[in-house]
Write an enzyme that holds these catalytic residues in place. Structure first.
Site, PDB file in Angstrom:
ATOM      1  N   HIS A  86      39.560  39.521  37.430  1.00  0.00           N
ATOM      2  CA  HIS A  86      38.251  40.141  37.202  1.00  0.00           C
ATOM      3  C   HIS A  86      38.223  41.592  37.665  1.00  0.00           C
ATOM      4  O   HIS A  86      37.340  42.335  37.284  1.00  0.00           O
ATOM      5  CB  HIS A  86      37.103  39.288  37.778  1.00  0.00           C
ATOM      6  CG  HIS A  86      36.859  39.412  39.254  1.00  0.00           C
ATOM      7  ND1 HIS A  86      37.332  38.502  40.167  1.00  0.00           N
ATOM      8  CD2 HIS A  86      36.179  40.321  39.982  1.00  0.00           C
ATOM      9  CE1 HIS A  86      36.956  38.851  41.388  1.00  0.00           C
ATOM     10  NE2 HIS A  86      36.251  39.958  41.304  1.00  0.00           N
ATOM     11  N   ASP A 222      42.612  33.579  39.174  1.00  0.00           N
ATOM     12  CA  ASP A 222      41.995  34.915  39.037  1.00  0.00           C
ATOM     13  C   ASP A 222      42.939  36.022  39.543  1.00  0.00           C
ATOM     14  O   ASP A 222      42.699  36.633  40.575  1.00  0.00           O
ATOM     15  CB  ASP A 222      40.681  34.941  39.836  1.00  0.00           C
ATOM     16  CG  ASP A 222      39.811  36.130  39.476  1.00  0.00           C
ATOM     17  OD1 ASP A 222      40.324  37.078  38.853  1.00  0.00           O
ATOM     18  OD2 ASP A 222      38.612  36.125  39.828  1.00  0.00           O
ATOM     19  N   SER A 650      37.630  41.396  46.781  1.00  0.00           N
ATOM     20  CA  SER A 650      38.336  40.761  45.685  1.00  0.00           C
ATOM     21  C   SER A 650      39.661  41.453  45.490  1.00  0.00           C
ATOM     22  O   SER A 650      39.739  42.676  45.485  1.00  0.00           O
ATOM     23  CB  SER A 650      37.519  40.850  44.403  1.00  0.00           C
ATOM     24  OG  SER A 650      36.637  39.784  44.345  1.00  0.00           O
TER      25      SER A 650
HETATM   26  N1  ARG Z   1      31.806  36.187  42.241  1.00  0.00           N
HETATM   27  C1  ARG Z   1      32.992  37.006  42.245  1.00  0.00           C
HETATM   28  C2  ARG Z   1      32.671  38.438  42.767  1.00  0.00           C
HETATM   29  O1  ARG Z   1      31.586  38.673  43.217  1.00  0.00           O
HETATM   30  C3  ARG Z   1      33.667  37.029  40.905  1.00  0.00           C
HETATM   31  C4  ARG Z   1      32.917  37.689  39.800  1.00  0.00           C
HETATM   32  C5  ARG Z   1      33.610  37.700  38.451  1.00  0.00           C
HETATM   33  N2  ARG Z   1      33.457  36.441  37.693  1.00  0.00           N
HETATM   34  C6  ARG Z   1      32.381  36.108  36.907  1.00  0.00           C
HETATM   35  N3  ARG Z   1      32.389  34.936  36.303  1.00  0.00           N
HETATM   36  N4  ARG Z   1      31.344  36.873  36.704  1.00  0.00           N
HETATM   37  O2  ARG Z   1      33.019  39.465  42.271  1.00  0.00           O
HETATM   38  N1  ASP Z   2      33.972  38.354  44.053  1.00  0.00           N
HETATM   39  C1  ASP Z   2      33.807  39.418  45.036  1.00  0.00           C
HETATM   40  C2  ASP Z   2      34.529  40.703  44.626  1.00  0.00           C
HETATM   41  O1  ASP Z   2      34.724  40.955  43.473  1.00  0.00           O
HETATM   42  C3  ASP Z   2      34.199  38.953  46.380  1.00  0.00           C
HETATM   43  C4  ASP Z   2      33.037  38.335  47.140  1.00  0.00           C
HETATM   44  O2  ASP Z   2      31.903  38.789  46.950  1.00  0.00           O
HETATM   45  O3  ASP Z   2      33.290  37.446  47.928  1.00  0.00           O
HETATM   46  O4  ASP Z   2      34.824  41.562  45.438  1.00  0.00           O
END
Ligand code: ARG
Ligand code: ASP
Length: 715
Positions: A86, A222, A650
């Site tokens: 991502h 990921d 991330s």
């Molecule tokens: N929750 C994770 C972060 O805050 C991954 C986000 C990307 N994935 C998604 N399905 N939107 O960045």
């Molecule tokens: N998914 C988040 C990021 O892209 C990580 C988190 O918020 O724990 O940095």
């Protein structure tokens, strides 16, 4: 209630001694004095110098800020970078086309020549960091006004940075910590030629999609891989075909030994923003005013997108990235609010404030005594402004595409009206932006969003800060929002790519006139000027005061209430540490710490785009063809541990007691998303892809063995 609170507080006190080490994002520079012995007690086999050292090689030399928004790490001496799928998504999407759909199929460069350049993408190393509080505060006397102080601080920061980097290709970032009670400088070195090496198909890299996002148990691979290219001297260089793979002095070893419950872990990376020292007034505002409004606006957007995406594949493809972006923090805020609720966060803060106030009175320090009452007043003044700002940001700034595209032209209007002619490069730049914008635009969906969101704005945002356009709908259009939408979309050029491109054909005085009369342009101008004139100046002024008093409050806490304090995340390099751990999300439910390939097949659903799988992958799993990467005949996919992380972490490596890479951080669990405001050692977990799953995908699934050969594996 009171009883529940008392039990909780006692629990917290007890837990604090047992678990305190799990909370916190620590400064690499201070590990020696603050954390080393604690970490070693928990299992660390290294010293603080092995993690951060300026004179000798240390783990920090393998950590990069990936593009300034994620973390990445060097995993081979040829400059190979590991980060999240991502995080590399934009680049993977950029190189994709209908014929070469790398998002769907994945991409694996067969040799260096197939590694794909990415304009604008950077990799930043930390050369060193140092505390510069005294230098920053030099000549910042108490006799100065706030404005003079700010000016002097800015001047000092500029000078210190220049002196630290003179005659080098380094850059310096100097940031406030603890609301400006301390300043640290990070000297950095940025590489500008970063190429895409490999990415799994989205069915692996995004497996579970938005449904599984922020969730445990998780089965997402990921990850993606990039490589730093350097000039012949191994130094940063702009992209050139002549550039060569960066010879990395330090790369992380990748462990295939796996993890067990209780194992020591650390996460080394660039967390973006946390707010651990907010007052109860601030948490109340976030939890009870701002989050509910933003959650509601985003739900409206998501519902409209979802319905339209289900009706058409074309729309689905156009809006999938937008949907993911809106959905990410929508879901995060819901989890955050539940977590704050469960922790009784506001009450816990209030108790703390009571203790602080008593200590402050005893201390006879007037500033400390005033801090909380002042902050309370300031948050009262801020409330409507903060909410008005949320409506502006969520609706006008991020929500309405037609407002953004119209806004693109604003900067040119004065020049155009004055008869200025723009050069071809400028017009080509705009043309490309326009084309990129309409590639992912659907008029009907946009129109529907416009009506709904303007209606929300007009009926729910704080009255005092209502833009004129809304007053006009409520007046002239008698509150008939669809009629207003019909008028706007009937006349504007911005719902149609061809008309906007045509405007660029004769980009002159006439174009300016046309823009100024365009109703979508007018809406955009009105929403923006309302924000810039009526909301943001006052909002910023109050926030400056809040920062000023927060600085005093936090200093007072450190002085009067004993404890170990760590600074809020601010996109600088930090180390978090904890251990591999299970958790109990709710009554009677226990979550294990790892997932396996068996779970991938359990979730597999050919009818759901987020849970499809490549056929050859299903076969490999069914045949238990796990290479040397299995544990007890099972391929481990993800695991959780209790490291304090946030957005920006991330792509960070999860390291074991020897500093070897055992996982790749990419998310947190839903029950723990309030950790940006209040950390709960019982419920907060970071989620990582198991290193062995990454290796398996690269090696067995993709056959990209040349990449495995580059790495140093520890078996
Ligand atoms: N929750 C994770 C972060 O805050 C991954 C986000 C990307 N994935 C998604 N399905 N939107 O960045
Ligand atoms: N998914 C988040 C990021 O892209 C990580 C988190 O918020 O724990 O940095």
């Amino acid at each position: 209630m009171i009883k529940k609170l008392a039990t909780f507080l006692t629990a917290l006190l007890v837990l604090n001694t047992a678990n305190i080490a799990k909370e916190g994002m620590w400064l690499p520079l201070l590990l020696k004095s603050l954390n080393e012995s604690d970490m070693q007690t928990m299992g660390l086999k290294l010293t603080a110098e092995d993690i951060y050292n300026v004179n000798n090689s240390s783990l920090k030399d393998a950590i990069i800020s990936f593009g300034g928004f994620c973390t990445g790490e060097i995993i081979s001496n040829k400059g190979l970078i590991l980060t999240n799928h991502h995080c590399g998504y934009g680049q993977i999407q950029y190189h994709s086309s209908v014929e070469n759909d790398y998002l769907t199929d994945g991409y694996w460069a067969k040799d260096f020549s197939e590694e794909l350049p990415n304009a604008g993408l950077t990799a930043t190393f930390i050369v060193r960091m140092e505390e510069v509080t005294d230098q920053v505060m030099d000549s910042v006397g108490v006799e100065l006004t706030d404005e003079e102080r700010d000016r002097q601080i800015k001047k000092n920061i500029k000078r210190i940075g220049e002196e630290a980097t003179e005659g080098t290709n380094y850059e310096a970032v100097i940031k406030p910590f603890f609301y400006g009670n301390q300043y640290f400088m990070y000297v950095t070195k940025t590489y500008k030629d970063v190429r895409l090496v490999g990415a799994p198909p989205s069915s692996i890299g995004k497996f579970g999609g938005d449904e599984d996002n922020w969730m445990w148990p998780r089965h997402t691979g990921d990850f993606s891989m990039f490589r730093i290219y350097a000039g012949a001297d191994n130094e940063p260089a702009e992209y050139s075909e002549e550039n060569v793979p960066y010879k990395a002095p330090r790369a992380l070893k990748v462990s295939t030994k796996g993890v067990a419950k209780g194992d020591f872990t650390m996460v080394y990376g660039f967390p973006g923003r946390t707010q651990q020292y907010l007052t109860s007034y601030a948490v109340n505002q976030i939890k009870n005013i701002e989050n509910p409004a933003m959650i509601d606006i985003r739900r409206t957007i998501l519902n409209i997108m979802d319905r339209n995406m289900r009706q058409s594949d074309e729309v689905r493809i156009k809006y999938s990235a937008k949907y993911a972006r809106v959905s990410n923090y929508w879901k995060k805020w819901i989890g955050e609010n539940r977590g704050l609720d469960r922790l009784d966060a506001i009450e816990v803060k209030m108790e703390k404030e009571k203790a602080f106030q008593i200590a402050a009175m005893k201390s006879d320090n007037e500033a400390y005594e005033l801090a909380l009452p002042e902050l309370k007043k300031l948050y009262e003044q801020l409330e409507d402004l903060a909410l008005a700002r949320d409506y502006f940001i969520e609706i006008a700034y991020r929500g309405l595409d037609i407002v953004s595209i119209a806004r693109t032209f604003r900067a040119d209007i004065t020049d155009l009206s004055a008869g200025k002619e723009f050069d071809q490069a400028h017009i080509d730049g705009l043309r490309n932006r326009v084309k990129r914008f309409y590639k992912d635009y659907d008029k009907n969906l946009d129109k529907e969003l416009f009506t709904k969101l303007m209606h929300k704005y007009g009926t729910e945002a704080p009255k005092k800060f209502m833009p004129d356009v809304v007053k006009k709908i409520n007046g002239k259009y008698k509150g008939h929002y669809p009629a207003f939408t019909d008028m706007v979309y009937g006349k504007t050029i911005f719902d149609n790519k061809e008309e906007v491109l045509e405007l660029l054909e004769n980009y002159n005085k006439g174009a300016a006139k046309k823009l100024l009369k365009d109703p979508a342009y007018q809406v955009s101008e009105n929403l923006w000027s309302n924000y810039l004139n009526n909301i943001s100046p006052e909002y910023n002024r109050i926030n400056d005061d809040i920062d000023k008093w927060s600085k005093i409050y936090v200093k007072g806490m450190q002085e009067l209430l004993p404890g170990t304090y760590y600074p809020d995340a601010n996109s600088t390099l930090r180390l978090a540490y904890g251990q591999v751990d299970t958790y109990e999300p709710r009554d009677a439910v226990k979550y294990d710490y790892f997932t396996t390939a068996t779970g991938i097949l359990e979730k597999y659903d050919p009818a759901n785009k987020d849970f499809v799988l490549p056929a050859d992958m299903i076969e490999l799993i069914n045949n238990k063809d796990f290479g040397g990467y299995a544990e007890n005949d099972e391929l481990h996919v993800c695991f959780i541990s209790s490291n304090h992380t946030t957005g920006g972490n991330s792509g960070s490596p999860v390291l074991n007691a020897n500093g070897e890479l055992i996982g790749l951080n990419f998310d947190r669990n839903w029950e723990g998303t309030m950790s940006d405001i209040m950390y709960d050692p019982d419920k907060c977990r970071n989620i990582a892809v198991d290193a062995r799953y990454i290796l398996w995908v690269v090696d067995k699934y993709a056959g990209a063995t040349r990449l495995i050969d580059e790495m140093e594996l520890v078996k």
